[in-house]
Design an enzyme around this catalytic site. Structure first.
Site, PDB file in Angstrom:
ATOM      1  N   HIS A   1       7.834  -1.359  -5.723  1.00  0.00           N
ATOM      2  CA  HIS A   1       6.530  -0.757  -6.056  1.00  0.00           C
ATOM      3  C   HIS A   1       6.041  -1.237  -7.423  1.00  0.00           C
ATOM      4  O   HIS A   1       5.689  -0.422  -8.289  1.00  0.00           O
ATOM      5  CB  HIS A   1       6.612   0.766  -6.003  1.00  0.00           C
ATOM      6  CG  HIS A   1       5.319   1.410  -5.598  1.00  0.00           C
ATOM      7  ND1 HIS A   1       5.247   2.457  -4.715  1.00  0.00           N
ATOM      8  CD2 HIS A   1       4.041   1.152  -5.963  1.00  0.00           C
ATOM      9  CE1 HIS A   1       3.983   2.824  -4.566  1.00  0.00           C
ATOM     10  NE2 HIS A   1       3.227   2.028  -5.308  1.00  0.00           N
TER      11      HIS A   1
ATOM     12  N   ASP B   1       6.198  -4.065  -0.896  1.00  0.00           N
ATOM     13  CA  ASP B   1       6.263  -3.517  -2.252  1.00  0.00           C
ATOM     14  C   ASP B   1       6.444  -2.004  -2.199  1.00  0.00           C
ATOM     15  O   ASP B   1       6.585  -1.362  -3.226  1.00  0.00           O
ATOM     16  CB  ASP B   1       4.990  -3.888  -3.029  1.00  0.00           C
ATOM     17  CG  ASP B   1       5.105  -3.525  -4.509  1.00  0.00           C
ATOM     18  OD1 ASP B   1       6.129  -3.907  -5.130  1.00  0.00           O
ATOM     19  OD2 ASP B   1       4.210  -2.856  -5.042  1.00  0.00           O
TER      20      ASP B   1
ATOM     21  N   GLU C   1      11.142   5.407  -0.406  1.00  0.00           N
ATOM     22  CA  GLU C   1      11.342   4.819  -1.746  1.00  0.00           C
ATOM     23  C   GLU C   1      11.520   5.853  -2.858  1.00  0.00           C
ATOM     24  O   GLU C   1      12.078   5.534  -3.916  1.00  0.00           O
ATOM     25  CB  GLU C   1      10.171   3.914  -2.102  1.00  0.00           C
ATOM     26  CG  GLU C   1       8.867   4.664  -2.393  1.00  0.00           C
ATOM     27  CD  GLU C   1       7.714   3.730  -2.740  1.00  0.00           C
ATOM     28  OE1 GLU C   1       7.410   2.841  -1.932  1.00  0.00           O
ATOM     29  OE2 GLU C   1       7.125   3.905  -3.819  1.00  0.00           O
TER      30      GLU C   1
ATOM     31  N   ALA D   1       0.827  -1.220   0.000  1.00  0.00           N
ATOM     32  CA  ALA D   1       0.000   0.000   0.000  1.00  0.00           C
ATOM     33  C   ALA D   1       0.860   1.269   0.000  1.00  0.00           C
ATOM     34  O   ALA D   1       1.083   1.876  -1.059  1.00  0.00           O
ATOM     35  CB  ALA D   1      -0.949  -0.035   1.180  1.00  0.00           C
ATOM     36  N   ARG D   2       1.333   1.672   1.150  1.00  0.00           N
ATOM     37  CA  ARG D   2       2.162   2.863   1.249  1.00  0.00           C
ATOM     38  C   ARG D   2       3.234   2.636   2.321  1.00  0.00           C
ATOM     39  O   ARG D   2       2.947   2.173   3.426  1.00  0.00           O
ATOM     40  CB  ARG D   2       1.322   4.091   1.639  1.00  0.00           C
ATOM     41  CG  ARG D   2       0.568   4.699   0.474  1.00  0.00           C
ATOM     42  CD  ARG D   2       1.510   5.312  -0.571  1.00  0.00           C
ATOM     43  NE  ARG D   2       0.847   5.908  -1.709  1.00  0.00           N
ATOM     44  CZ  ARG D   2       0.591   5.279  -2.854  1.00  0.00           C
ATOM     45  NH1 ARG D   2       0.936   4.006  -3.026  1.00  0.00           N
ATOM     46  NH2 ARG D   2       0.012   5.922  -3.854  1.00  0.00           N
TER      47      ARG D   2
HETATM   48  C1  COI Z   1      -0.950   4.129  -6.845  1.00  0.00           C
HETATM   49  O1  COI Z   1      -1.752   3.900  -7.750  1.00  0.00           O
HETATM   50  O2  COI Z   1      -1.144   5.060  -6.051  1.00  0.00           O
HETATM   51  C2  COI Z   1       0.229   3.306  -6.700  1.00  0.00           C
HETATM   52  O3  COI Z   1       0.730   3.151  -5.634  1.00  0.00           O
HETATM   53  C3  COI Z   1       0.831   2.671  -7.903  1.00  0.00           C
HETATM   54  C4  COI Z   1       1.958   3.399  -8.521  1.00  0.00           C
HETATM   55  C5  COI Z   1       1.592   3.838  -9.894  1.00  0.00           C
HETATM   56  C6  COI Z   1       2.533   4.508  -7.756  1.00  0.00           C
END
Ligand code: COI
Length: 331
Positions: free
Chosen positions: A296, A258, A263, A233-234
């Site tokens: 990610h 991920d 990052e 997620a984050r």
């Molecule tokens: C999002 O969609 O916010 C993601 O984390 C995926 C990536 C394109 C940053």
């Protein structure tokens, strides 16, 4: 109408060109991300389509507005890197793509969980050294485990379906209860209850000011011994130092990350060698057999890339033409 699209990768180009041809709308593709050094390229366009993990700063947003660009469409879902004050002050309308492929994220999360449980990273490393023995790397079975899902939006619900396919029991926490899941009685009232019951914790929440470092020393202490942590997620949801302590103590048996709190500027970059990665904490995590770090990539599928480009362009047109779109984000 003319749209500028920033941060366009080669794998996005065919979808962008197809959309532009089908709609008969000019789209200028720029490989660079939107920042202070590239924002001037947006002059003369009606809207901007963007994707990046680095911040959209007040300076950049002020400039876009000064060029008359009030329609900004993100190709991704997260909006935590946008200066909300600058958006409001300038009257910029923002859309995101809330569901480019919830499946993409859920599939990688489950893949990594199964890799952790079956110790495949350990076996890969052993085999590379000619060691083909089994012991001591005996596995756990998901069928026997309880997965605690934090946040039951589209991605969390996809993940629940996959975990259920493996026979896992689910408990979930969210401030908003999904009516279908509510009927099934899987929600617990507090995170503490989830921590007490879960053998695996699967994070699917957006990052907010309130949930920064929600998994800290205190949270890890409340979890079962040998818990597995999944974070697609984050990065900000986990206090990385606390996670390292919990891995060292054995409280956490394994983690699939991920995302990582530092990052930006590191993931999706080629440093040429492992040693050259400029982040010691990240290297500490990557070196561990029971930690699976991916840069990610959960979103990075063909389906998601196509939807991100085409949904964002459609939203941008709606903002430009009608001043509104179903995917408008409220700040
Ligand atoms: C999002 O969609 O916010 C993601 O984390 C995926 C990536 C394109 C940053």
């Amino acid at each position: 109408m003319k749209i500028i699209a920033y941060g366009i990768r080669d794998d996005e180009m065919p979808y962008l060109k197809q959309w532009s041809k089908d709609k008969g709308i000019e789209v200028k593709a720029v490989a660079d991300l939107l920042d202070e050094s590239t924002v001037d390229q947006a002059k003369g366009y009606d809207g901007a389509v963007v994707y990046q993990q680095k911040p959209y700063t007040a300076e950049v947003l002020d400039k876009l507005a000064s060029f008359g660009i009030k329609s900004l469409s993100l190709r991704n879902v997260g909006v935590d890197n946008i200066d909300a004050d600058a958006i409001k002050r300038n009257g910029i309308k923002v859309t995101n793509v809330p569901a480019y492929s919830p499946n993409a994220i859920a599939e990688l999360t489950a893949t990594q969980l199964m890799r952790l449980l079956r110790r495949t990273n350990t076996f890969d490393r052993k085999i590379a050294h000619g060691d083909l023995r089994w012991a001591p790397d005996i596995a756990d079975e998901l069928d026997q485990m309880t997965v605690g899902v934090i946040a039951t939006g589209r991605i969390g619900r996809k993940a629940i379906n996959i975990y259920r396919g493996f026979g896992a029991k689910i408990v979930a926490y969210d401030i908003y209860h999904n009516p279908e899941l509510e009927k099934e009685g899987i929600y617990v009232d507090t995170l503490d209850e989830l921590y007490a019951q879960a053998d695996v914790i699967s994070l699917h929440s957006p990052a907010t000011k309130e949930n920064e470092h929600m998994l800290d020393d205190d949270a890890f202490n409340k979890m079962k011994d040998g818990v597995y942590i999944l974070n697609p997620a984050r990065g900000a949801l986990i206090d990385t130092d606390a996670l390292i302590r919990a891995l060292d103590s054995g409280k956490v048996a394994g983690a699939a990350l991920d995302v990582y709190e530092d990052e930006v500027g590191i993931f999706n970059t080629d440093f040429g060698s492992f040693d050259a990665i400029p982040d010691e904490r990240l290297k500490n995590l990557i070196k561990r057999e029971n930690v699976l770090v991916t840069p990610h990539i959960a979103f990075y599928t063909k389906t998601a890339a196509k939807n991100m480009v085409q949904f964002a362009l459609n939203s941008n047109v709606n903002l430009i033409e009608k001043g509104s779109d179903d995917s408008e984000v409220k700040f």
